[in-house]
Design a protein around this motif. Structure first.
Motif, PDB file in Angstrom:
ATOM      1  N   ASN A   6       0.607  -1.340  -0.097  1.00 47.76           N
ATOM      2  CA  ASN A   6      -0.136  -0.103   0.395  1.00 47.76           C
ATOM      3  C   ASN A   6       0.967   1.234   0.466  1.00 47.76           C
ATOM      4  N   GLY A   7       2.523   0.949  -0.181  1.00 47.87           N
ATOM      5  CA  GLY A   7       3.154   2.478   0.003  1.00 47.87           C
ATOM      6  C   GLY A   7       3.006   2.395   1.256  1.00 47.87           C
ATOM      7  N   GLY A   8       4.011   3.831   1.254  1.00 45.47           N
ATOM      8  CA  GLY A   8       4.381   4.841   2.796  1.00 45.47           C
ATOM      9  C   GLY A   8       5.226   4.510   3.396  1.00 45.47           C
ATOM     10  N   ASP A   9       5.928   3.545   2.150  1.00 40.69           N
ATOM     11  CA  ASP A   9       7.305   3.352   3.506  1.00 40.69           C
ATOM     12  C   ASP A   9       7.942   4.839   3.215  1.00 40.69           C
ATOM     13  N   ASP A  10       9.072   5.929   3.929  1.00 36.61           N
ATOM     14  CA  ASP A  10       9.552   6.274   3.914  1.00 36.61           C
ATOM     15  C   ASP A  10      11.477   5.739   3.368  1.00 36.61           C
ATOM     16  N   ILE A  11      11.768   6.336   2.204  1.00 40.89           N
ATOM     17  CA  ILE A  11      13.173   6.169   1.268  1.00 40.89           C
ATOM     18  C   ILE A  11      13.663   6.677   1.638  1.00 40.89           C
ATOM     19  N   LEU A  12      15.249   7.171   1.887  1.00 37.77           N
ATOM     20  CA  LEU A  12      16.746   7.677   1.511  1.00 37.77           C
ATOM     21  C   LEU A  12      17.063   6.718   0.262  1.00 37.77           C
ATOM     22  N   MET A  13      17.958   7.779  -0.625  1.00 37.72           N
ATOM     23  CA  MET A  13      18.767   7.016  -1.894  1.00 37.72           C
ATOM     24  C   MET A  13      19.929   8.275  -2.362  1.00 37.72           C
ATOM     25  N   ILE A  14      20.655   7.166  -2.099  1.00 40.32           N
ATOM     26  CA  ILE A  14      22.155   7.755  -2.321  1.00 40.32           C
ATOM     27  C   ILE A  14      22.612   8.062  -3.793  1.00 40.32           C
ATOM     28  N   ILE A  15      22.606   8.936  -4.698  1.00 42.15           N
ATOM     29  CA  ILE A  15      22.911   8.134  -5.937  1.00 42.15           C
ATOM     30  C   ILE A  15      23.883   9.159  -6.404  1.00 42.15           C
ATOM     31  N   PRO A  16      25.606   8.693  -6.781  1.00 45.00           N
ATOM     32  CA  PRO A  16      26.569   9.781  -7.006  1.00 45.00           C
ATOM     33  C   PRO A  16      26.211  10.624  -7.807  1.00 45.00           C
ATOM     34  N   LYS A  17      26.079  10.295  -8.603  1.00 51.71           N
ATOM     35  CA  LYS A  17      26.003  11.032 -10.423  1.00 51.71           C
ATOM     36  C   LYS A  17      24.881  11.892  -9.821  1.00 51.71           C
ATOM     37  N   LEU A  18      24.109  12.221  -8.889  1.00 51.45           N
ATOM     38  CA  LEU A  18      22.959  13.134  -9.012  1.00 51.45           C
ATOM     39  C   LEU A  18      23.453  14.824  -9.416  1.00 51.45           C
ATOM     40  N   ASP A  19      22.754  15.487 -10.138  1.00 51.99           N
ATOM     41  CA  ASP A  19      23.456  17.297  -9.413  1.00 51.99           C
ATOM     42  C   ASP A  19      21.944  18.305  -9.063  1.00 51.99           C
ATOM     43  N   LYS A  20      22.240  18.657  -8.149  1.00 52.16           N
ATOM     44  CA  LYS A  20      20.808  19.049  -7.589  1.00 52.16           C
ATOM     45  C   LYS A  20      20.687  20.823  -8.073  1.00 52.16           C
ATOM     46  N   ARG A  21      21.957  21.225  -9.213  1.00 50.18           N
ATOM     47  CA  ARG A  21      21.026  22.214  -9.475  1.00 50.18           C
ATOM     48  C   ARG A  21      20.489  21.811 -10.734  1.00 50.18           C
ATOM     49  N   LYS A  22      20.712  20.957 -11.590  1.00 50.21           N
ATOM     50  CA  LYS A  22      19.753  20.289 -12.299  1.00 50.21           C
ATOM     51  C   LYS A  22      18.430  19.565 -11.735  1.00 50.21           C
ATOM     52  N   ALA A  23      17.200  19.660 -12.949  1.00 53.27           N
ATOM     53  CA  ALA A  23      16.112  19.110 -13.207  1.00 53.27           C
ATOM     54  C   ALA A  23      16.156  17.674 -12.780  1.00 53.27           C
ATOM     55  N   CYS A  24      15.153  17.727 -11.688  1.00 54.22           N
ATOM     56  CA  CYS A  24      14.931  15.615 -11.572  1.00 54.22           C
ATOM     57  C   CYS A  24      14.088  15.225 -11.400  1.00 54.22           C
ATOM     58  N   GLN A  25      13.721  14.136 -12.355  1.00 52.69           N
ATOM     59  CA  GLN A  25      12.494  12.661 -12.085  1.00 52.69           C
ATOM     60  C   GLN A  25      12.703  11.685 -11.316  1.00 52.69           C
ATOM     61  N   ILE A  26      11.763  11.586 -10.404  1.00 55.49           N
ATOM     62  CA  ILE A  26      11.850   9.665 -10.169  1.00 55.49           C
ATOM     63  C   ILE A  26      10.561   9.584 -10.171  1.00 55.49           C
ATOM     64  N   TYR A  27      10.583   8.108 -10.166  1.00 53.47           N
ATOM     65  CA  TYR A  27       9.019   7.724 -10.283  1.00 53.47           C
ATOM     66  C   TYR A  27      10.038   5.928 -10.682  1.00 53.47           C
TER      67      TYR A  27
END
Length: 355
Positions: free
Chosen positions: A221-242
């Motif tokens: 049913n969902g509702g779990d809190d997730i922490l995801m670590i992405i070395p290639k992530l650039d906070k300055r750029k638009a990001c989509q997650i699905y």
């Protein structure tokens, strides 16, 4: 009250080595096991740090103040109030959050026996909390000190400069003098514990392609809190997650928040596939930036009525109670770049690797 200058005596020292713990491991709101500072091996088999109270102290207003302090060094020859907060679940304890001190009342039984034990929790601050903490305060003053750290917004620099991986408990006799919770501190009775040192992490891999997700499974049913670590992530750029449904091209975007430059947090949605009995299914979590896929991990949806966070808490409890009740642990098997990934994320990764 007899006017004496006899100091307290520690008869059960806190353990010299321990593993630092974050809110995620000691949060009582999530019914987690309390992680108290344990005692070193002692002749009386005391489980928690314990002091001996001189028999002459017999006031019903007598308290023992416990403060967590930093350790003096050549670089910083001053004792400060340690920024990592201490707490307790014991009743009737007066808490001075600003001074990071706990005032424990003494009972008649404790005064007669001449000893008192303390169940204290110590919580490590995440990087963002440490950056917002400000200047450290010297012990027993109300003034903020000139900082020895050149950059108070650099959490790693603060930790290294003040050696926050080391700490001591300071025990002092205090007497309640008014109804507004004011205390007279008898500094001549003060005694410092041995130095407590946090176990260090071992960094052996800095692979930029390695993505980590904690937890890796959750309720249908969902509702779990997730922490995801992405070395290639650039906070300055638009990001989509699905969450990618393998039986269709449907891609529902997920709201997320940045924890730090390389770490995001979000809540799992309802599984896109209808549950059929006690079923489990893996659904890919996909992260895109600039139309490029930068991360993909599988998340296991489970249909039984048990959340992933509860699974993790139970397994952590079993692990630490059986093999790590003394707050010690083995070195971390994998860490990411210190400059980019928060200490909070490091410890969640550590917990996940143990499982």
């Amino acid at each position: 009250m007899a006017q004496l200058t006899l100091p307290l005596r520690i008869i059960a020292q806190p353990k010299a080595s321990y593993r630092e713990r974050y809110t995620c491991e000691i949060d009582r709101r999530r019914n987690l096991s309390q992680r108290f500072i344990r005692a070193e091996t002692n002749p009386d088999n005391l489980d928690y740090p314990t002091i001996e109270i001189p028999k002459q102290w017999d006031s019903h207003k007598l308290y023992i103040r416990v403060t967590l302090v930093t350790v003096c060094s050549e670089q910083v020859p001053v004792t400060y109030i340690h920024p990592y907060p201490i707490d307790t679940s014991e009743l009737n304890v007066i808490k001075d959050v600003e001074r990071n001190a706990l005032y424990f009342p003494t009972s008649e039984e404790e005064l007669k026996s001449g000893r008192k034990s303390f169940r204290i929790m110590r919580r490590k601050l995440a990087q963002y909390e440490l950056r917002n903490y400000g200047k450290l305060c010297p012990l027993d003053t109300d003034e903020k000190d000139i900082s020895y750290a050149t950059n108070l917004h650099n959490a790693r620099r603060i930790i290294d400069t003040y050696q926050l991986g080391k700490s001591q408990l300071l025990f002092s006799i205090a007497e309640l003098v008014s109804d507004d919770l004011s205390f007279d501190i008898y500094h001549e009775t003060s005694v410092y514990s041995i130095i407590m040192t946090a176990n260090t992490l071992t960094h052996i891999n800095n692979d930029e392609s390695f993505v980590r997700c904690v937890p890796t499974k959750g309720h249908w049913n969902g509702g779990d809190d997730i922490l995801m670590i992405i070395p290639k992530l650039d906070k300055r750029k638009a990001c989509q997650i699905y969450f990618e449904c393998p039986s269709s091209n449907k891609k529902d975007l997920i709201h997320f928040e940045f924890v730090d430059m390389k770490t995001i947090a979000f809540t799992t949605p309802l599984c896109p596939i209808q549950a059929n009995g006690n079923q489990s299914i893996e659904i890919p979590i996909v992260v895109h930036q600039n139309d490029n896929e930068i991360a993909r991990v599988n998340f296991l949806y489970q249909s039984y009525n048990q959340c992933s966070n509860c699974d993790i808490d139970a397994m952590l409890f079993d692990y630490f109670e059986s093999s790590n009740s003394d707050e010690q642990s083995s070195s971390l098997d994998l860490c990411f770049n210190d400059a980019d990934i928060s200490l909070y994320a490091h410890d969640l990764l550590y917990c996940d690797l143990l499982i």
